[in-house]
Scaffold this motif. Structure first.
Motif, PDB file in Angstrom:
ATOM      1  N   ASP A 184       0.824  -1.193   0.000  1.00 49.12           N
ATOM      2  CA  ASP A 184       0.000   0.000   0.000  1.00 49.12           C
ATOM      3  C   ASP A 184       0.867   1.256   0.000  1.00 49.12           C
ATOM      4  O   ASP A 184       2.101   1.192   0.152  1.00 49.12           O
ATOM      5  CB  ASP A 184      -0.938  -0.018   1.213  1.00 49.12           C
ATOM      6  CG  ASP A 184      -2.207   0.786   0.985  1.00 49.12           C
ATOM      7  OD1 ASP A 184      -2.353   1.380  -0.102  1.00 49.12           O
ATOM      8  OD2 ASP A 184      -3.061   0.829   1.891  1.00 49.12           O
ATOM      9  N   PHE A 185       0.217   2.407  -0.098  1.00 48.10           N
ATOM     10  CA  PHE A 185       0.925   3.689  -0.192  1.00 48.10           C
ATOM     11  C   PHE A 185       1.782   3.983   1.028  1.00 48.10           C
ATOM     12  O   PHE A 185       2.766   4.719   0.948  1.00 48.10           O
ATOM     13  CB  PHE A 185      -0.083   4.825  -0.381  1.00 48.10           C
ATOM     14  CG  PHE A 185      -0.906   5.104   0.848  1.00 48.10           C
ATOM     15  CD1 PHE A 185      -0.507   6.065   1.769  1.00 48.10           C
ATOM     16  CD2 PHE A 185      -2.075   4.394   1.101  1.00 48.10           C
ATOM     17  CE1 PHE A 185      -1.257   6.321   2.910  1.00 48.10           C
ATOM     18  CE2 PHE A 185      -2.825   4.639   2.235  1.00 48.10           C
ATOM     19  CZ  PHE A 185      -2.412   5.605   3.148  1.00 48.10           C
ATOM     20  N   SER A 186       1.424   3.423   2.188  1.00 51.79           N
ATOM     21  CA  SER A 186       2.130   3.728   3.437  1.00 51.79           C
ATOM     22  C   SER A 186       3.547   3.183   3.465  1.00 51.79           C
ATOM     23  O   SER A 186       4.329   3.546   4.342  1.00 51.79           O
ATOM     24  CB  SER A 186       1.343   3.176   4.628  1.00 51.79           C
ATOM     25  OG  SER A 186       1.048   1.808   4.447  1.00 51.79           O
ATOM     26  N   LEU A 187       3.913   2.326   2.502  1.00 55.79           N
ATOM     27  CA  LEU A 187       5.296   1.849   2.404  1.00 55.79           C
ATOM     28  C   LEU A 187       6.220   2.918   1.823  1.00 55.79           C
ATOM     29  O   LEU A 187       7.436   2.742   1.812  1.00 55.79           O
ATOM     30  CB  LEU A 187       5.363   0.583   1.544  1.00 55.79           C
ATOM     31  CG  LEU A 187       4.612  -0.646   2.087  1.00 55.79           C
ATOM     32  CD1 LEU A 187       4.790  -1.831   1.142  1.00 55.79           C
ATOM     33  CD2 LEU A 187       5.071  -1.010   3.486  1.00 55.79           C
ATOM     34  N   ASN A 188       5.650   4.010   1.351  1.00 54.85           N
ATOM     35  CA  ASN A 188       6.431   5.162   0.876  1.00 54.85           C
ATOM     36  C   ASN A 188       7.401   4.797  -0.250  1.00 54.85           C
ATOM     37  O   ASN A 188       8.607   5.087  -0.202  1.00 54.85           O
ATOM     38  CB  ASN A 188       7.194   5.808   2.038  1.00 54.85           C
ATOM     39  CG  ASN A 188       6.290   6.634   2.939  1.00 54.85           C
ATOM     40  OD1 ASN A 188       5.323   7.226   2.475  1.00 54.85           O
ATOM     41  ND2 ASN A 188       6.589   6.668   4.218  1.00 54.85           N
ATOM     42  N   VAL A 189       6.864   4.184  -1.281  1.00 54.08           N
ATOM     43  CA  VAL A 189       7.678   3.812  -2.448  1.00 54.08           C
ATOM     44  C   VAL A 189       7.766   5.009  -3.386  1.00 54.08           C
ATOM     45  O   VAL A 189       6.785   5.380  -4.035  1.00 54.08           O
ATOM     46  CB  VAL A 189       7.078   2.599  -3.170  1.00 54.08           C
ATOM     47  CG1 VAL A 189       7.885   2.272  -4.421  1.00 54.08           C
ATOM     48  CG2 VAL A 189       7.030   1.396  -2.231  1.00 54.08           C
ATOM     49  N   ALA A 190       8.953   5.610  -3.444  1.00 53.07           N
ATOM     50  CA  ALA A 190       9.130   6.832  -4.229  1.00 53.07           C
ATOM     51  C   ALA A 190      10.230   6.726  -5.269  1.00 53.07           C
ATOM     52  O   ALA A 190      10.424   7.649  -6.051  1.00 53.07           O
ATOM     53  CB  ALA A 190       9.431   8.008  -3.286  1.00 53.07           C
ATOM     54  N   ASN A 191      10.975   5.608  -5.282  1.00 55.71           N
ATOM     55  CA  ASN A 191      12.069   5.460  -6.243  1.00 55.71           C
ATOM     56  C   ASN A 191      12.259   3.982  -6.574  1.00 55.71           C
ATOM     57  O   ASN A 191      11.744   3.104  -5.867  1.00 55.71           O
ATOM     58  CB  ASN A 191      13.361   6.081  -5.688  1.00 55.71           C
ATOM     59  CG  ASN A 191      13.805   5.437  -4.394  1.00 55.71           C
ATOM     60  OD1 ASN A 191      14.122   4.252  -4.359  1.00 55.71           O
ATOM     61  ND2 ASN A 191      13.822   6.209  -3.299  1.00 55.71           N
ATOM     62  N   PRO A 192      12.984   3.675  -7.639  1.00 59.79           N
ATOM     63  CA  PRO A 192      13.106   2.279  -8.076  1.00 59.79           C
ATOM     64  C   PRO A 192      13.872   1.395  -7.093  1.00 59.79           C
ATOM     65  O   PRO A 192      13.621   0.187  -7.041  1.00 59.79           O
ATOM     66  CB  PRO A 192      13.841   2.388  -9.419  1.00 59.79           C
ATOM     67  CG  PRO A 192      14.514   3.719  -9.392  1.00 59.79           C
ATOM     68  CD  PRO A 192      13.617   4.602  -8.601  1.00 59.79           C
ATOM     69  N   LEU A 193      14.785   1.954  -6.314  1.00 59.96           N
ATOM     70  CA  LEU A 193      15.523   1.133  -5.360  1.00 59.96           C
ATOM     71  C   LEU A 193      14.620   0.619  -4.250  1.00 59.96           C
ATOM     72  O   LEU A 193      14.753  -0.527  -3.795  1.00 59.96           O
ATOM     73  CB  LEU A 193      16.684   1.937  -4.761  1.00 59.96           C
ATOM     74  CG  LEU A 193      17.803   2.325  -5.723  1.00 59.96           C
ATOM     75  CD1 LEU A 193      18.859   3.167  -5.012  1.00 59.96           C
ATOM     76  CD2 LEU A 193      18.439   1.087  -6.339  1.00 59.96           C
ATOM     77  N   THR A 194      13.693   1.450  -3.808  1.00 61.50           N
ATOM     78  CA  THR A 194      12.717   1.005  -2.813  1.00 61.50           C
ATOM     79  C   THR A 194      11.773  -0.014  -3.424  1.00 61.50           C
ATOM     80  O   THR A 194      11.486  -1.059  -2.818  1.00 61.50           O
ATOM     81  CB  THR A 194      11.916   2.207  -2.278  1.00 61.50           C
ATOM     82  OG1 THR A 194      12.808   3.150  -1.681  1.00 61.50           O
ATOM     83  CG2 THR A 194      10.899   1.763  -1.240  1.00 61.50           C
ATOM     84  N   ALA A 195      11.286   0.272  -4.609  1.00 60.43           N
ATOM     85  CA  ALA A 195      10.351  -0.639  -5.273  1.00 60.43           C
ATOM     86  C   ALA A 195      10.982  -2.009  -5.488  1.00 60.43           C
ATOM     87  O   ALA A 195      10.368  -3.049  -5.218  1.00 60.43           O
ATOM     88  CB  ALA A 195       9.905  -0.032  -6.606  1.00 60.43           C
ATOM     89  N   GLU A 196      12.198  -2.019  -5.973  1.00 59.37           N
ATOM     90  CA  GLU A 196      12.885  -3.286  -6.246  1.00 59.37           C
ATOM     91  C   GLU A 196      13.027  -4.117  -4.978  1.00 59.37           C
ATOM     92  O   GLU A 196      12.906  -5.345  -5.008  1.00 59.37           O
ATOM     93  CB  GLU A 196      14.260  -3.001  -6.847  1.00 59.37           C
ATOM     94  CG  GLU A 196      15.039  -4.267  -7.225  1.00 59.37           C
ATOM     95  CD  GLU A 196      16.446  -3.945  -7.675  1.00 59.37           C
ATOM     96  OE1 GLU A 196      16.871  -4.520  -8.690  1.00 59.37           O
ATOM     97  OE2 GLU A 196      17.112  -3.119  -7.003  1.00 59.37           O
ATOM     98  N   TYR A 197      13.261  -3.449  -3.848  1.00 61.67           N
ATOM     99  CA  TYR A 197      13.443  -4.174  -2.583  1.00 61.67           C
ATOM    100  C   TYR A 197      12.159  -4.899  -2.173  1.00 61.67           C
ATOM    101  O   TYR A 197      12.186  -6.080  -1.816  1.00 61.67           O
ATOM    102  CB  TYR A 197      13.871  -3.203  -1.491  1.00 61.67           C
ATOM    103  CG  TYR A 197      14.373  -3.880  -0.235  1.00 61.67           C
ATOM    104  CD1 TYR A 197      15.552  -4.622  -0.254  1.00 61.67           C
ATOM    105  CD2 TYR A 197      13.679  -3.768   0.958  1.00 61.67           C
ATOM    106  CE1 TYR A 197      16.023  -5.241   0.897  1.00 61.67           C
ATOM    107  CE2 TYR A 197      14.147  -4.379   2.113  1.00 61.67           C
ATOM    108  CZ  TYR A 197      15.310  -5.114   2.074  1.00 61.67           C
ATOM    109  OH  TYR A 197      15.769  -5.726   3.223  1.00 61.67           O
ATOM    110  N   PHE A 198      11.024  -4.219  -2.271  1.00 64.64           N
ATOM    111  CA  PHE A 198       9.768  -4.858  -1.870  1.00 64.64           C
ATOM    112  C   PHE A 198       9.344  -5.952  -2.845  1.00 64.64           C
ATOM    113  O   PHE A 198       8.827  -6.991  -2.435  1.00 64.64           O
ATOM    114  CB  PHE A 198       8.669  -3.801  -1.744  1.00 64.64           C
ATOM    115  CG  PHE A 198       8.740  -3.001  -0.477  1.00 64.64           C
ATOM    116  CD1 PHE A 198       8.609  -3.615   0.759  1.00 64.64           C
ATOM    117  CD2 PHE A 198       8.944  -1.631  -0.519  1.00 64.64           C
ATOM    118  CE1 PHE A 198       8.675  -2.872   1.933  1.00 64.64           C
ATOM    119  CE2 PHE A 198       9.003  -0.887   0.647  1.00 64.64           C
ATOM    120  CZ  PHE A 198       8.873  -1.511   1.888  1.00 64.64           C
TER     121      PHE A 198
END
Length: 826
Positions: A645-659
């Protein structure tokens, strides 16, 4: 326990150092959560770190904001400057930035910011896995919860807590108010402090009369002084003072108070202090310090959530600005003299304010010219040109807001050239007749320097060199930041050396050690810049119609969404016990074409130790999948289908890739802090199939441990004695511009305030579809079944191309009673 002090400028750095801080935290011009502070530049870093290290103080750089995809290159350059300058650690919010730091340096220290919203042992473990060596817990954690987190954490990462300063009413990292209402994101260091404004309480359509209580979301300031022994027992390793926007006098005063309290309670000279002795000292420490702390800055001082939840005390709601020390009530006015029976010390020159209960209307006040005493009352005279005595009336509260004598005393602790706090050093002396005197100096961090005398030791005929005489010379460290703590004397026989030579060696040794201490820490660092794009990126065909996913919050909305042909529905009910019936209802629906309707349910956004029962209740409904909203959800639902959900604060590809890669989430909701340009950058830097975008919603503003229902519709402290007014009343808050925002409570009794106006990204849908976004979310709040059906129909037409974005924008503005806004996307 370490004491960590804030610094918004050089004077604050000196104030912290000279009053006993173990470490100082400060920000640079970008990428820190206090952009309104003066802050430092990258060019300042070497000088700042050299100054701090010479004084035996650590320096932590705040890098505690979300970083967007198009900023990663700049972020890397800034991080390399921080690491090269020898900073002791970076305080980080963004998961991608923690990963980036590890790409740049395998050993540079990462501290997980309170902006990461860590409230449990699972959160600590998550941060540690990212490389964090210390975790700053959410301010909402009680001492009992901190103790459980410390005891149950699978790793031994030190814990840090805020111990003094302003309290955000919303969970740090989860507040979207400034972003939604003014385009100034708190997750980007631009908080507009909407929590300090006035609000009217509307219950079931009627305004609730609360008298002079209008600052319904403005907590008192945190003061954890009396809780120091309990915090130590709970396993807290570091105490953090809030205040990078505060004055040097504030930093000096609060640092001094906590330094003295820590040293009294936990003296270094003793292995331990008897519990009875510690408890006996607390009352005296708090009593002696209260005045100074209130005068530094105070909206009222309270232990916050450290002692647990007390909704009657957390927010008194009378004012949202600085007050100071309470002096009493006005008894009568005889201009230019105002009389009261004082409850605290008062003198000529002090500044006061008269509190009529409506601070937003402007208040009278000024400096006291003279004092007169009569019948246990004090008369304060003021400049009649500066005070409108017609607005000062009997019964008004009086606060002391300024004490020039105290301010002068505090400034004297950090101005000038004198070094008031010095670092201990130890000397060792070796030698014998015919050989030089060999001296070695060592500081607390283990840095050492060694030097031999130019002259040899000579046999002594009288007054040989002794440990006492050598100590006397070595103790003359003068204007250095060092103080002699001990001497190991291993000189053989009765020998002598000229005092002038001893003094020369001492001076040069101290200079050598000073140079060593100022040398930047040498962290390992890679040479090559990182790569920002994520491999394997593919774009869905533009002709493929994205999925439209409604998020519903009532059974009526669920039925309307199902009747409208939704193939996937997200359900967020306040009571998770109702999820079973929702799942049963969806399971009974006919297929839509060849596809069975899927139902995904949403657990509460925050998890705390002891709330496992809520997650068990959520999962017992056996939904098709679950929205992951925090670190505990990642683990608890690991064997289920999950989307972030939005509360994971995904704002860049490095964060997205991790999840996606580390936890196997099917998709992620992009952060609500992204505007369309930043969202475009994210979707170009990572596979767009990873994301779904919320295109219509009432933005969640504050997400709070503070329960407005309990605080103002009951006399209770928490859920155990409040009578649960949230179950029976429709509550809204009206802000100072007349907007009426909806308030909801979840299963954990946490409140969310939703924006009164829906925001739409209709004008950007075509562009997002061309980028390959596979799914759009439509979030409903209090809409009727007819409004749900009409809204879904409109967006489905938009995705099919039957209507364009500007036309839908105009349609929504016309059909929604309050209109719509472009909100954060615009």
């Amino acid at each position: 326990m370490d004491l960590l002090s804030p610094a918004g400028n050089w004077d604050c750095v000196r104030a912290a150092v000279e009053n006993g801080a173990d470490a100082v935290y400060f920000g640079l011009g970008r990428f820190n959560a206090r952009l309104r502070a003066h802050n430092f530049t990258e060019a300042d870093l070497p000088e700042v770190m050299a100054f701090l290290h010479r004084r035996g103080v650590r320096g932590y750089v705040t890098f505690n904001t979300l970083i967007f995809a198009d900023e990663l290159a700049d972020a890397e350059r800034s991080l390399r400057a921080i690491i090269s300058a020898g900073a002791d650690a970076a305080i980080v919010q963004d998961i991608g930035i923690a990963r980036l730091i590890r790409r740049i340096s395998p050993d540079f220290l990462i501290h997980a910011s309170t902006q990461m919203t860590v409230t449990s042992a699972a959160g600590v473990a998550f941060a540690h896995k990212l490389g964090a060596s210390l975790v700053v817990l959410a301010r909402e954690c009680s001492i009992a919860e901190i103790e459980k987190i410390h005891a149950s954490s699978p790793i031994a990462a030190p814990l840090e807590v805020f111990v003094h300063g302003a309290l955000c009413v919303a969970y740090s990292g989860q507040c979207l108010t400034s972003e939604a209402l003014g385009g100034r994101s708190a997750n980007r260091g631009e908080c507009a402090q909407a929590c300090r404004m006035t609000y009217d309480l509307i219950s079931d359509g009627q305004q609730v009369e609360l008298g002079d209580r209008r600052y319904l979301l403005s907590p008192q300031d945190l003061s954890g002084l009396e809780a120091l022994p309990e915090l130590a027992r709970a396993g807290v390793a570091s105490l953090k003072i809030e205040g990078r926007l505060k004055t040097p006098e504030y930093v000096a005063n609060v640092t001094r108070v906590y330094r003295q309290a820590i040293d009294r309670l936990f003296p270094k000279s003793k292995a331990s202090s008897a519990q009875k002795t510690i408890q006996a000292q607390m009352g005296e420490i708090v009593r002696d310090s209260r005045y100074d702390l209130e005068m530094s800055f105070s909206r009222g001082l309270f232990t916050g959530w450290l002692g647990g939840i007390d909704n009657q005390k957390l927010v008194h709601a009378r004012f949202g600005t600085k007050r100071g020390v309470y002096l009493g009530e006005v008894s009568h006015v005889a201009a230019p003299v105002v009389w009261l029976r004082p409850e605290a010390p008062i003198k000529a020159g002090d500044g006061v304010v008269f509190d009529a209960g409506r601070p937003d209307d402007g208040e009278e006040g000024g400096r006291i010219f003279t004092l007169k005493t009569k019948n246990n009352e004090v008369g304060m005279s003021f400049d009649p040109e500066r005070v409108d005595f017609g607005r000062v009336r009997a019964g008004q509260k009086v606060w002391k807001t300024s004490d020039p004598a105290l301010e002068k005393k505090i400034r004297a602790t950090f101005t000038g050239e004198q070094m008031r706090i010095k670092s201990p050093v130890w000397f060792a002396a070796h030698g014998h007749a015919g050989a030089p005197l060999s001296l070695e100096i060592r500081d607390e961090q283990g840095r050492t320097a060694r030097m031999d005398s130019a002259l040899p030791l000579q046999p002594a005929t009288k007054q040989p060199l002794t440990a006492e005489t050598l100590r006397a010379q070595l103790d003359r460290l003068g204007d250095t930041p060092l103080v002699l703590a001990g001497l190991e004397f291993a000189v053989e026989g009765e020998v002598i050396l000229p005092v002038s030579e001893i003094n020369r060696v001492r001076r040069e040794l101290a200079a050598k050690l000073d140079e060593l201490r100022a040398t930047p820490l040498r962290w390992q660092m890679t040479d090559n810049p990182s790569v920002w794009g994520i491999g394997g990126k593919t774009v869905a065909p533009a002709s493929a119609m994205p999925e439209l996913i409604p998020v519903v919050r009532t059974q009526e909305q669920l039925e309307a969404a199902a009747a409208n042909g939704a193939t996937t529905i997200y359900v967020e009910f306040e009571d998770p016990k109702r999820y079973r019936d929702a799942v049963k209802f969806v399971r009974g629906l006919p297929k839509v074409g060849e596809k069975s309707v899927e139902i995904w349910v949403v657990p509460p956004r925050i998890f705390k130790t002891g709330e496992e029962w809520i997650l068990k209740q959520v999962r017992s409904c056996e939904a098709d999948g679950y929205l992951v909203r925090n670190y505990d959800h990642l683990e608890f639902f690991k064997n289920d289908r999950r989307r972030g959900d939005f509360s994971l604060n995904v704002a860049n590809p490095l964060t997205a890739e991790y999840f996606i890669g580390e936890f196997g989430l099917e998709r992620l909701t992009a952060s609500y802090d992204l505007n369309i340009r930043q969202l475009d950058s994210l979707l170009r830097a990572a596979p767009p199939q990873w994301f779904e975008v919320t295109i219509h919603q009432h933005m969640p503003l504050f997400h709070m441990e503070h329960c407005v229902f309990c605080a103002f519709l009951s006399k209770g402290k928490d859920y155990r004695d409040c009578g649960r007014p949230c179950d029976t009343h429709d509550v809204r808050l009206r802000d100072r511009v007349g907007a009426v925002h909806t308030l909801k409570a979840d299963a954990g009794c946490r409140n969310t305030l939703y924006n009164s106006r829906a925001q739409t990204g209709a004008e950007f849908a075509k562009h997002l579809m061309e980028l390959g976004v596979p799914a759009f979310r439509i979030e409903f709040l209090h809409e009727t079944a007819a409004e749900v059906a009409r809204t879904l129909d409109s967006y489905r037409k938009l995705l099919r191309g039957d209507i364009n974005g500007p036309d839908l924008w105009r349609e929504l503005k016309a059909t929604n009673q309050l209109g719509v806004t472009r909100g954060t996307l615009g």
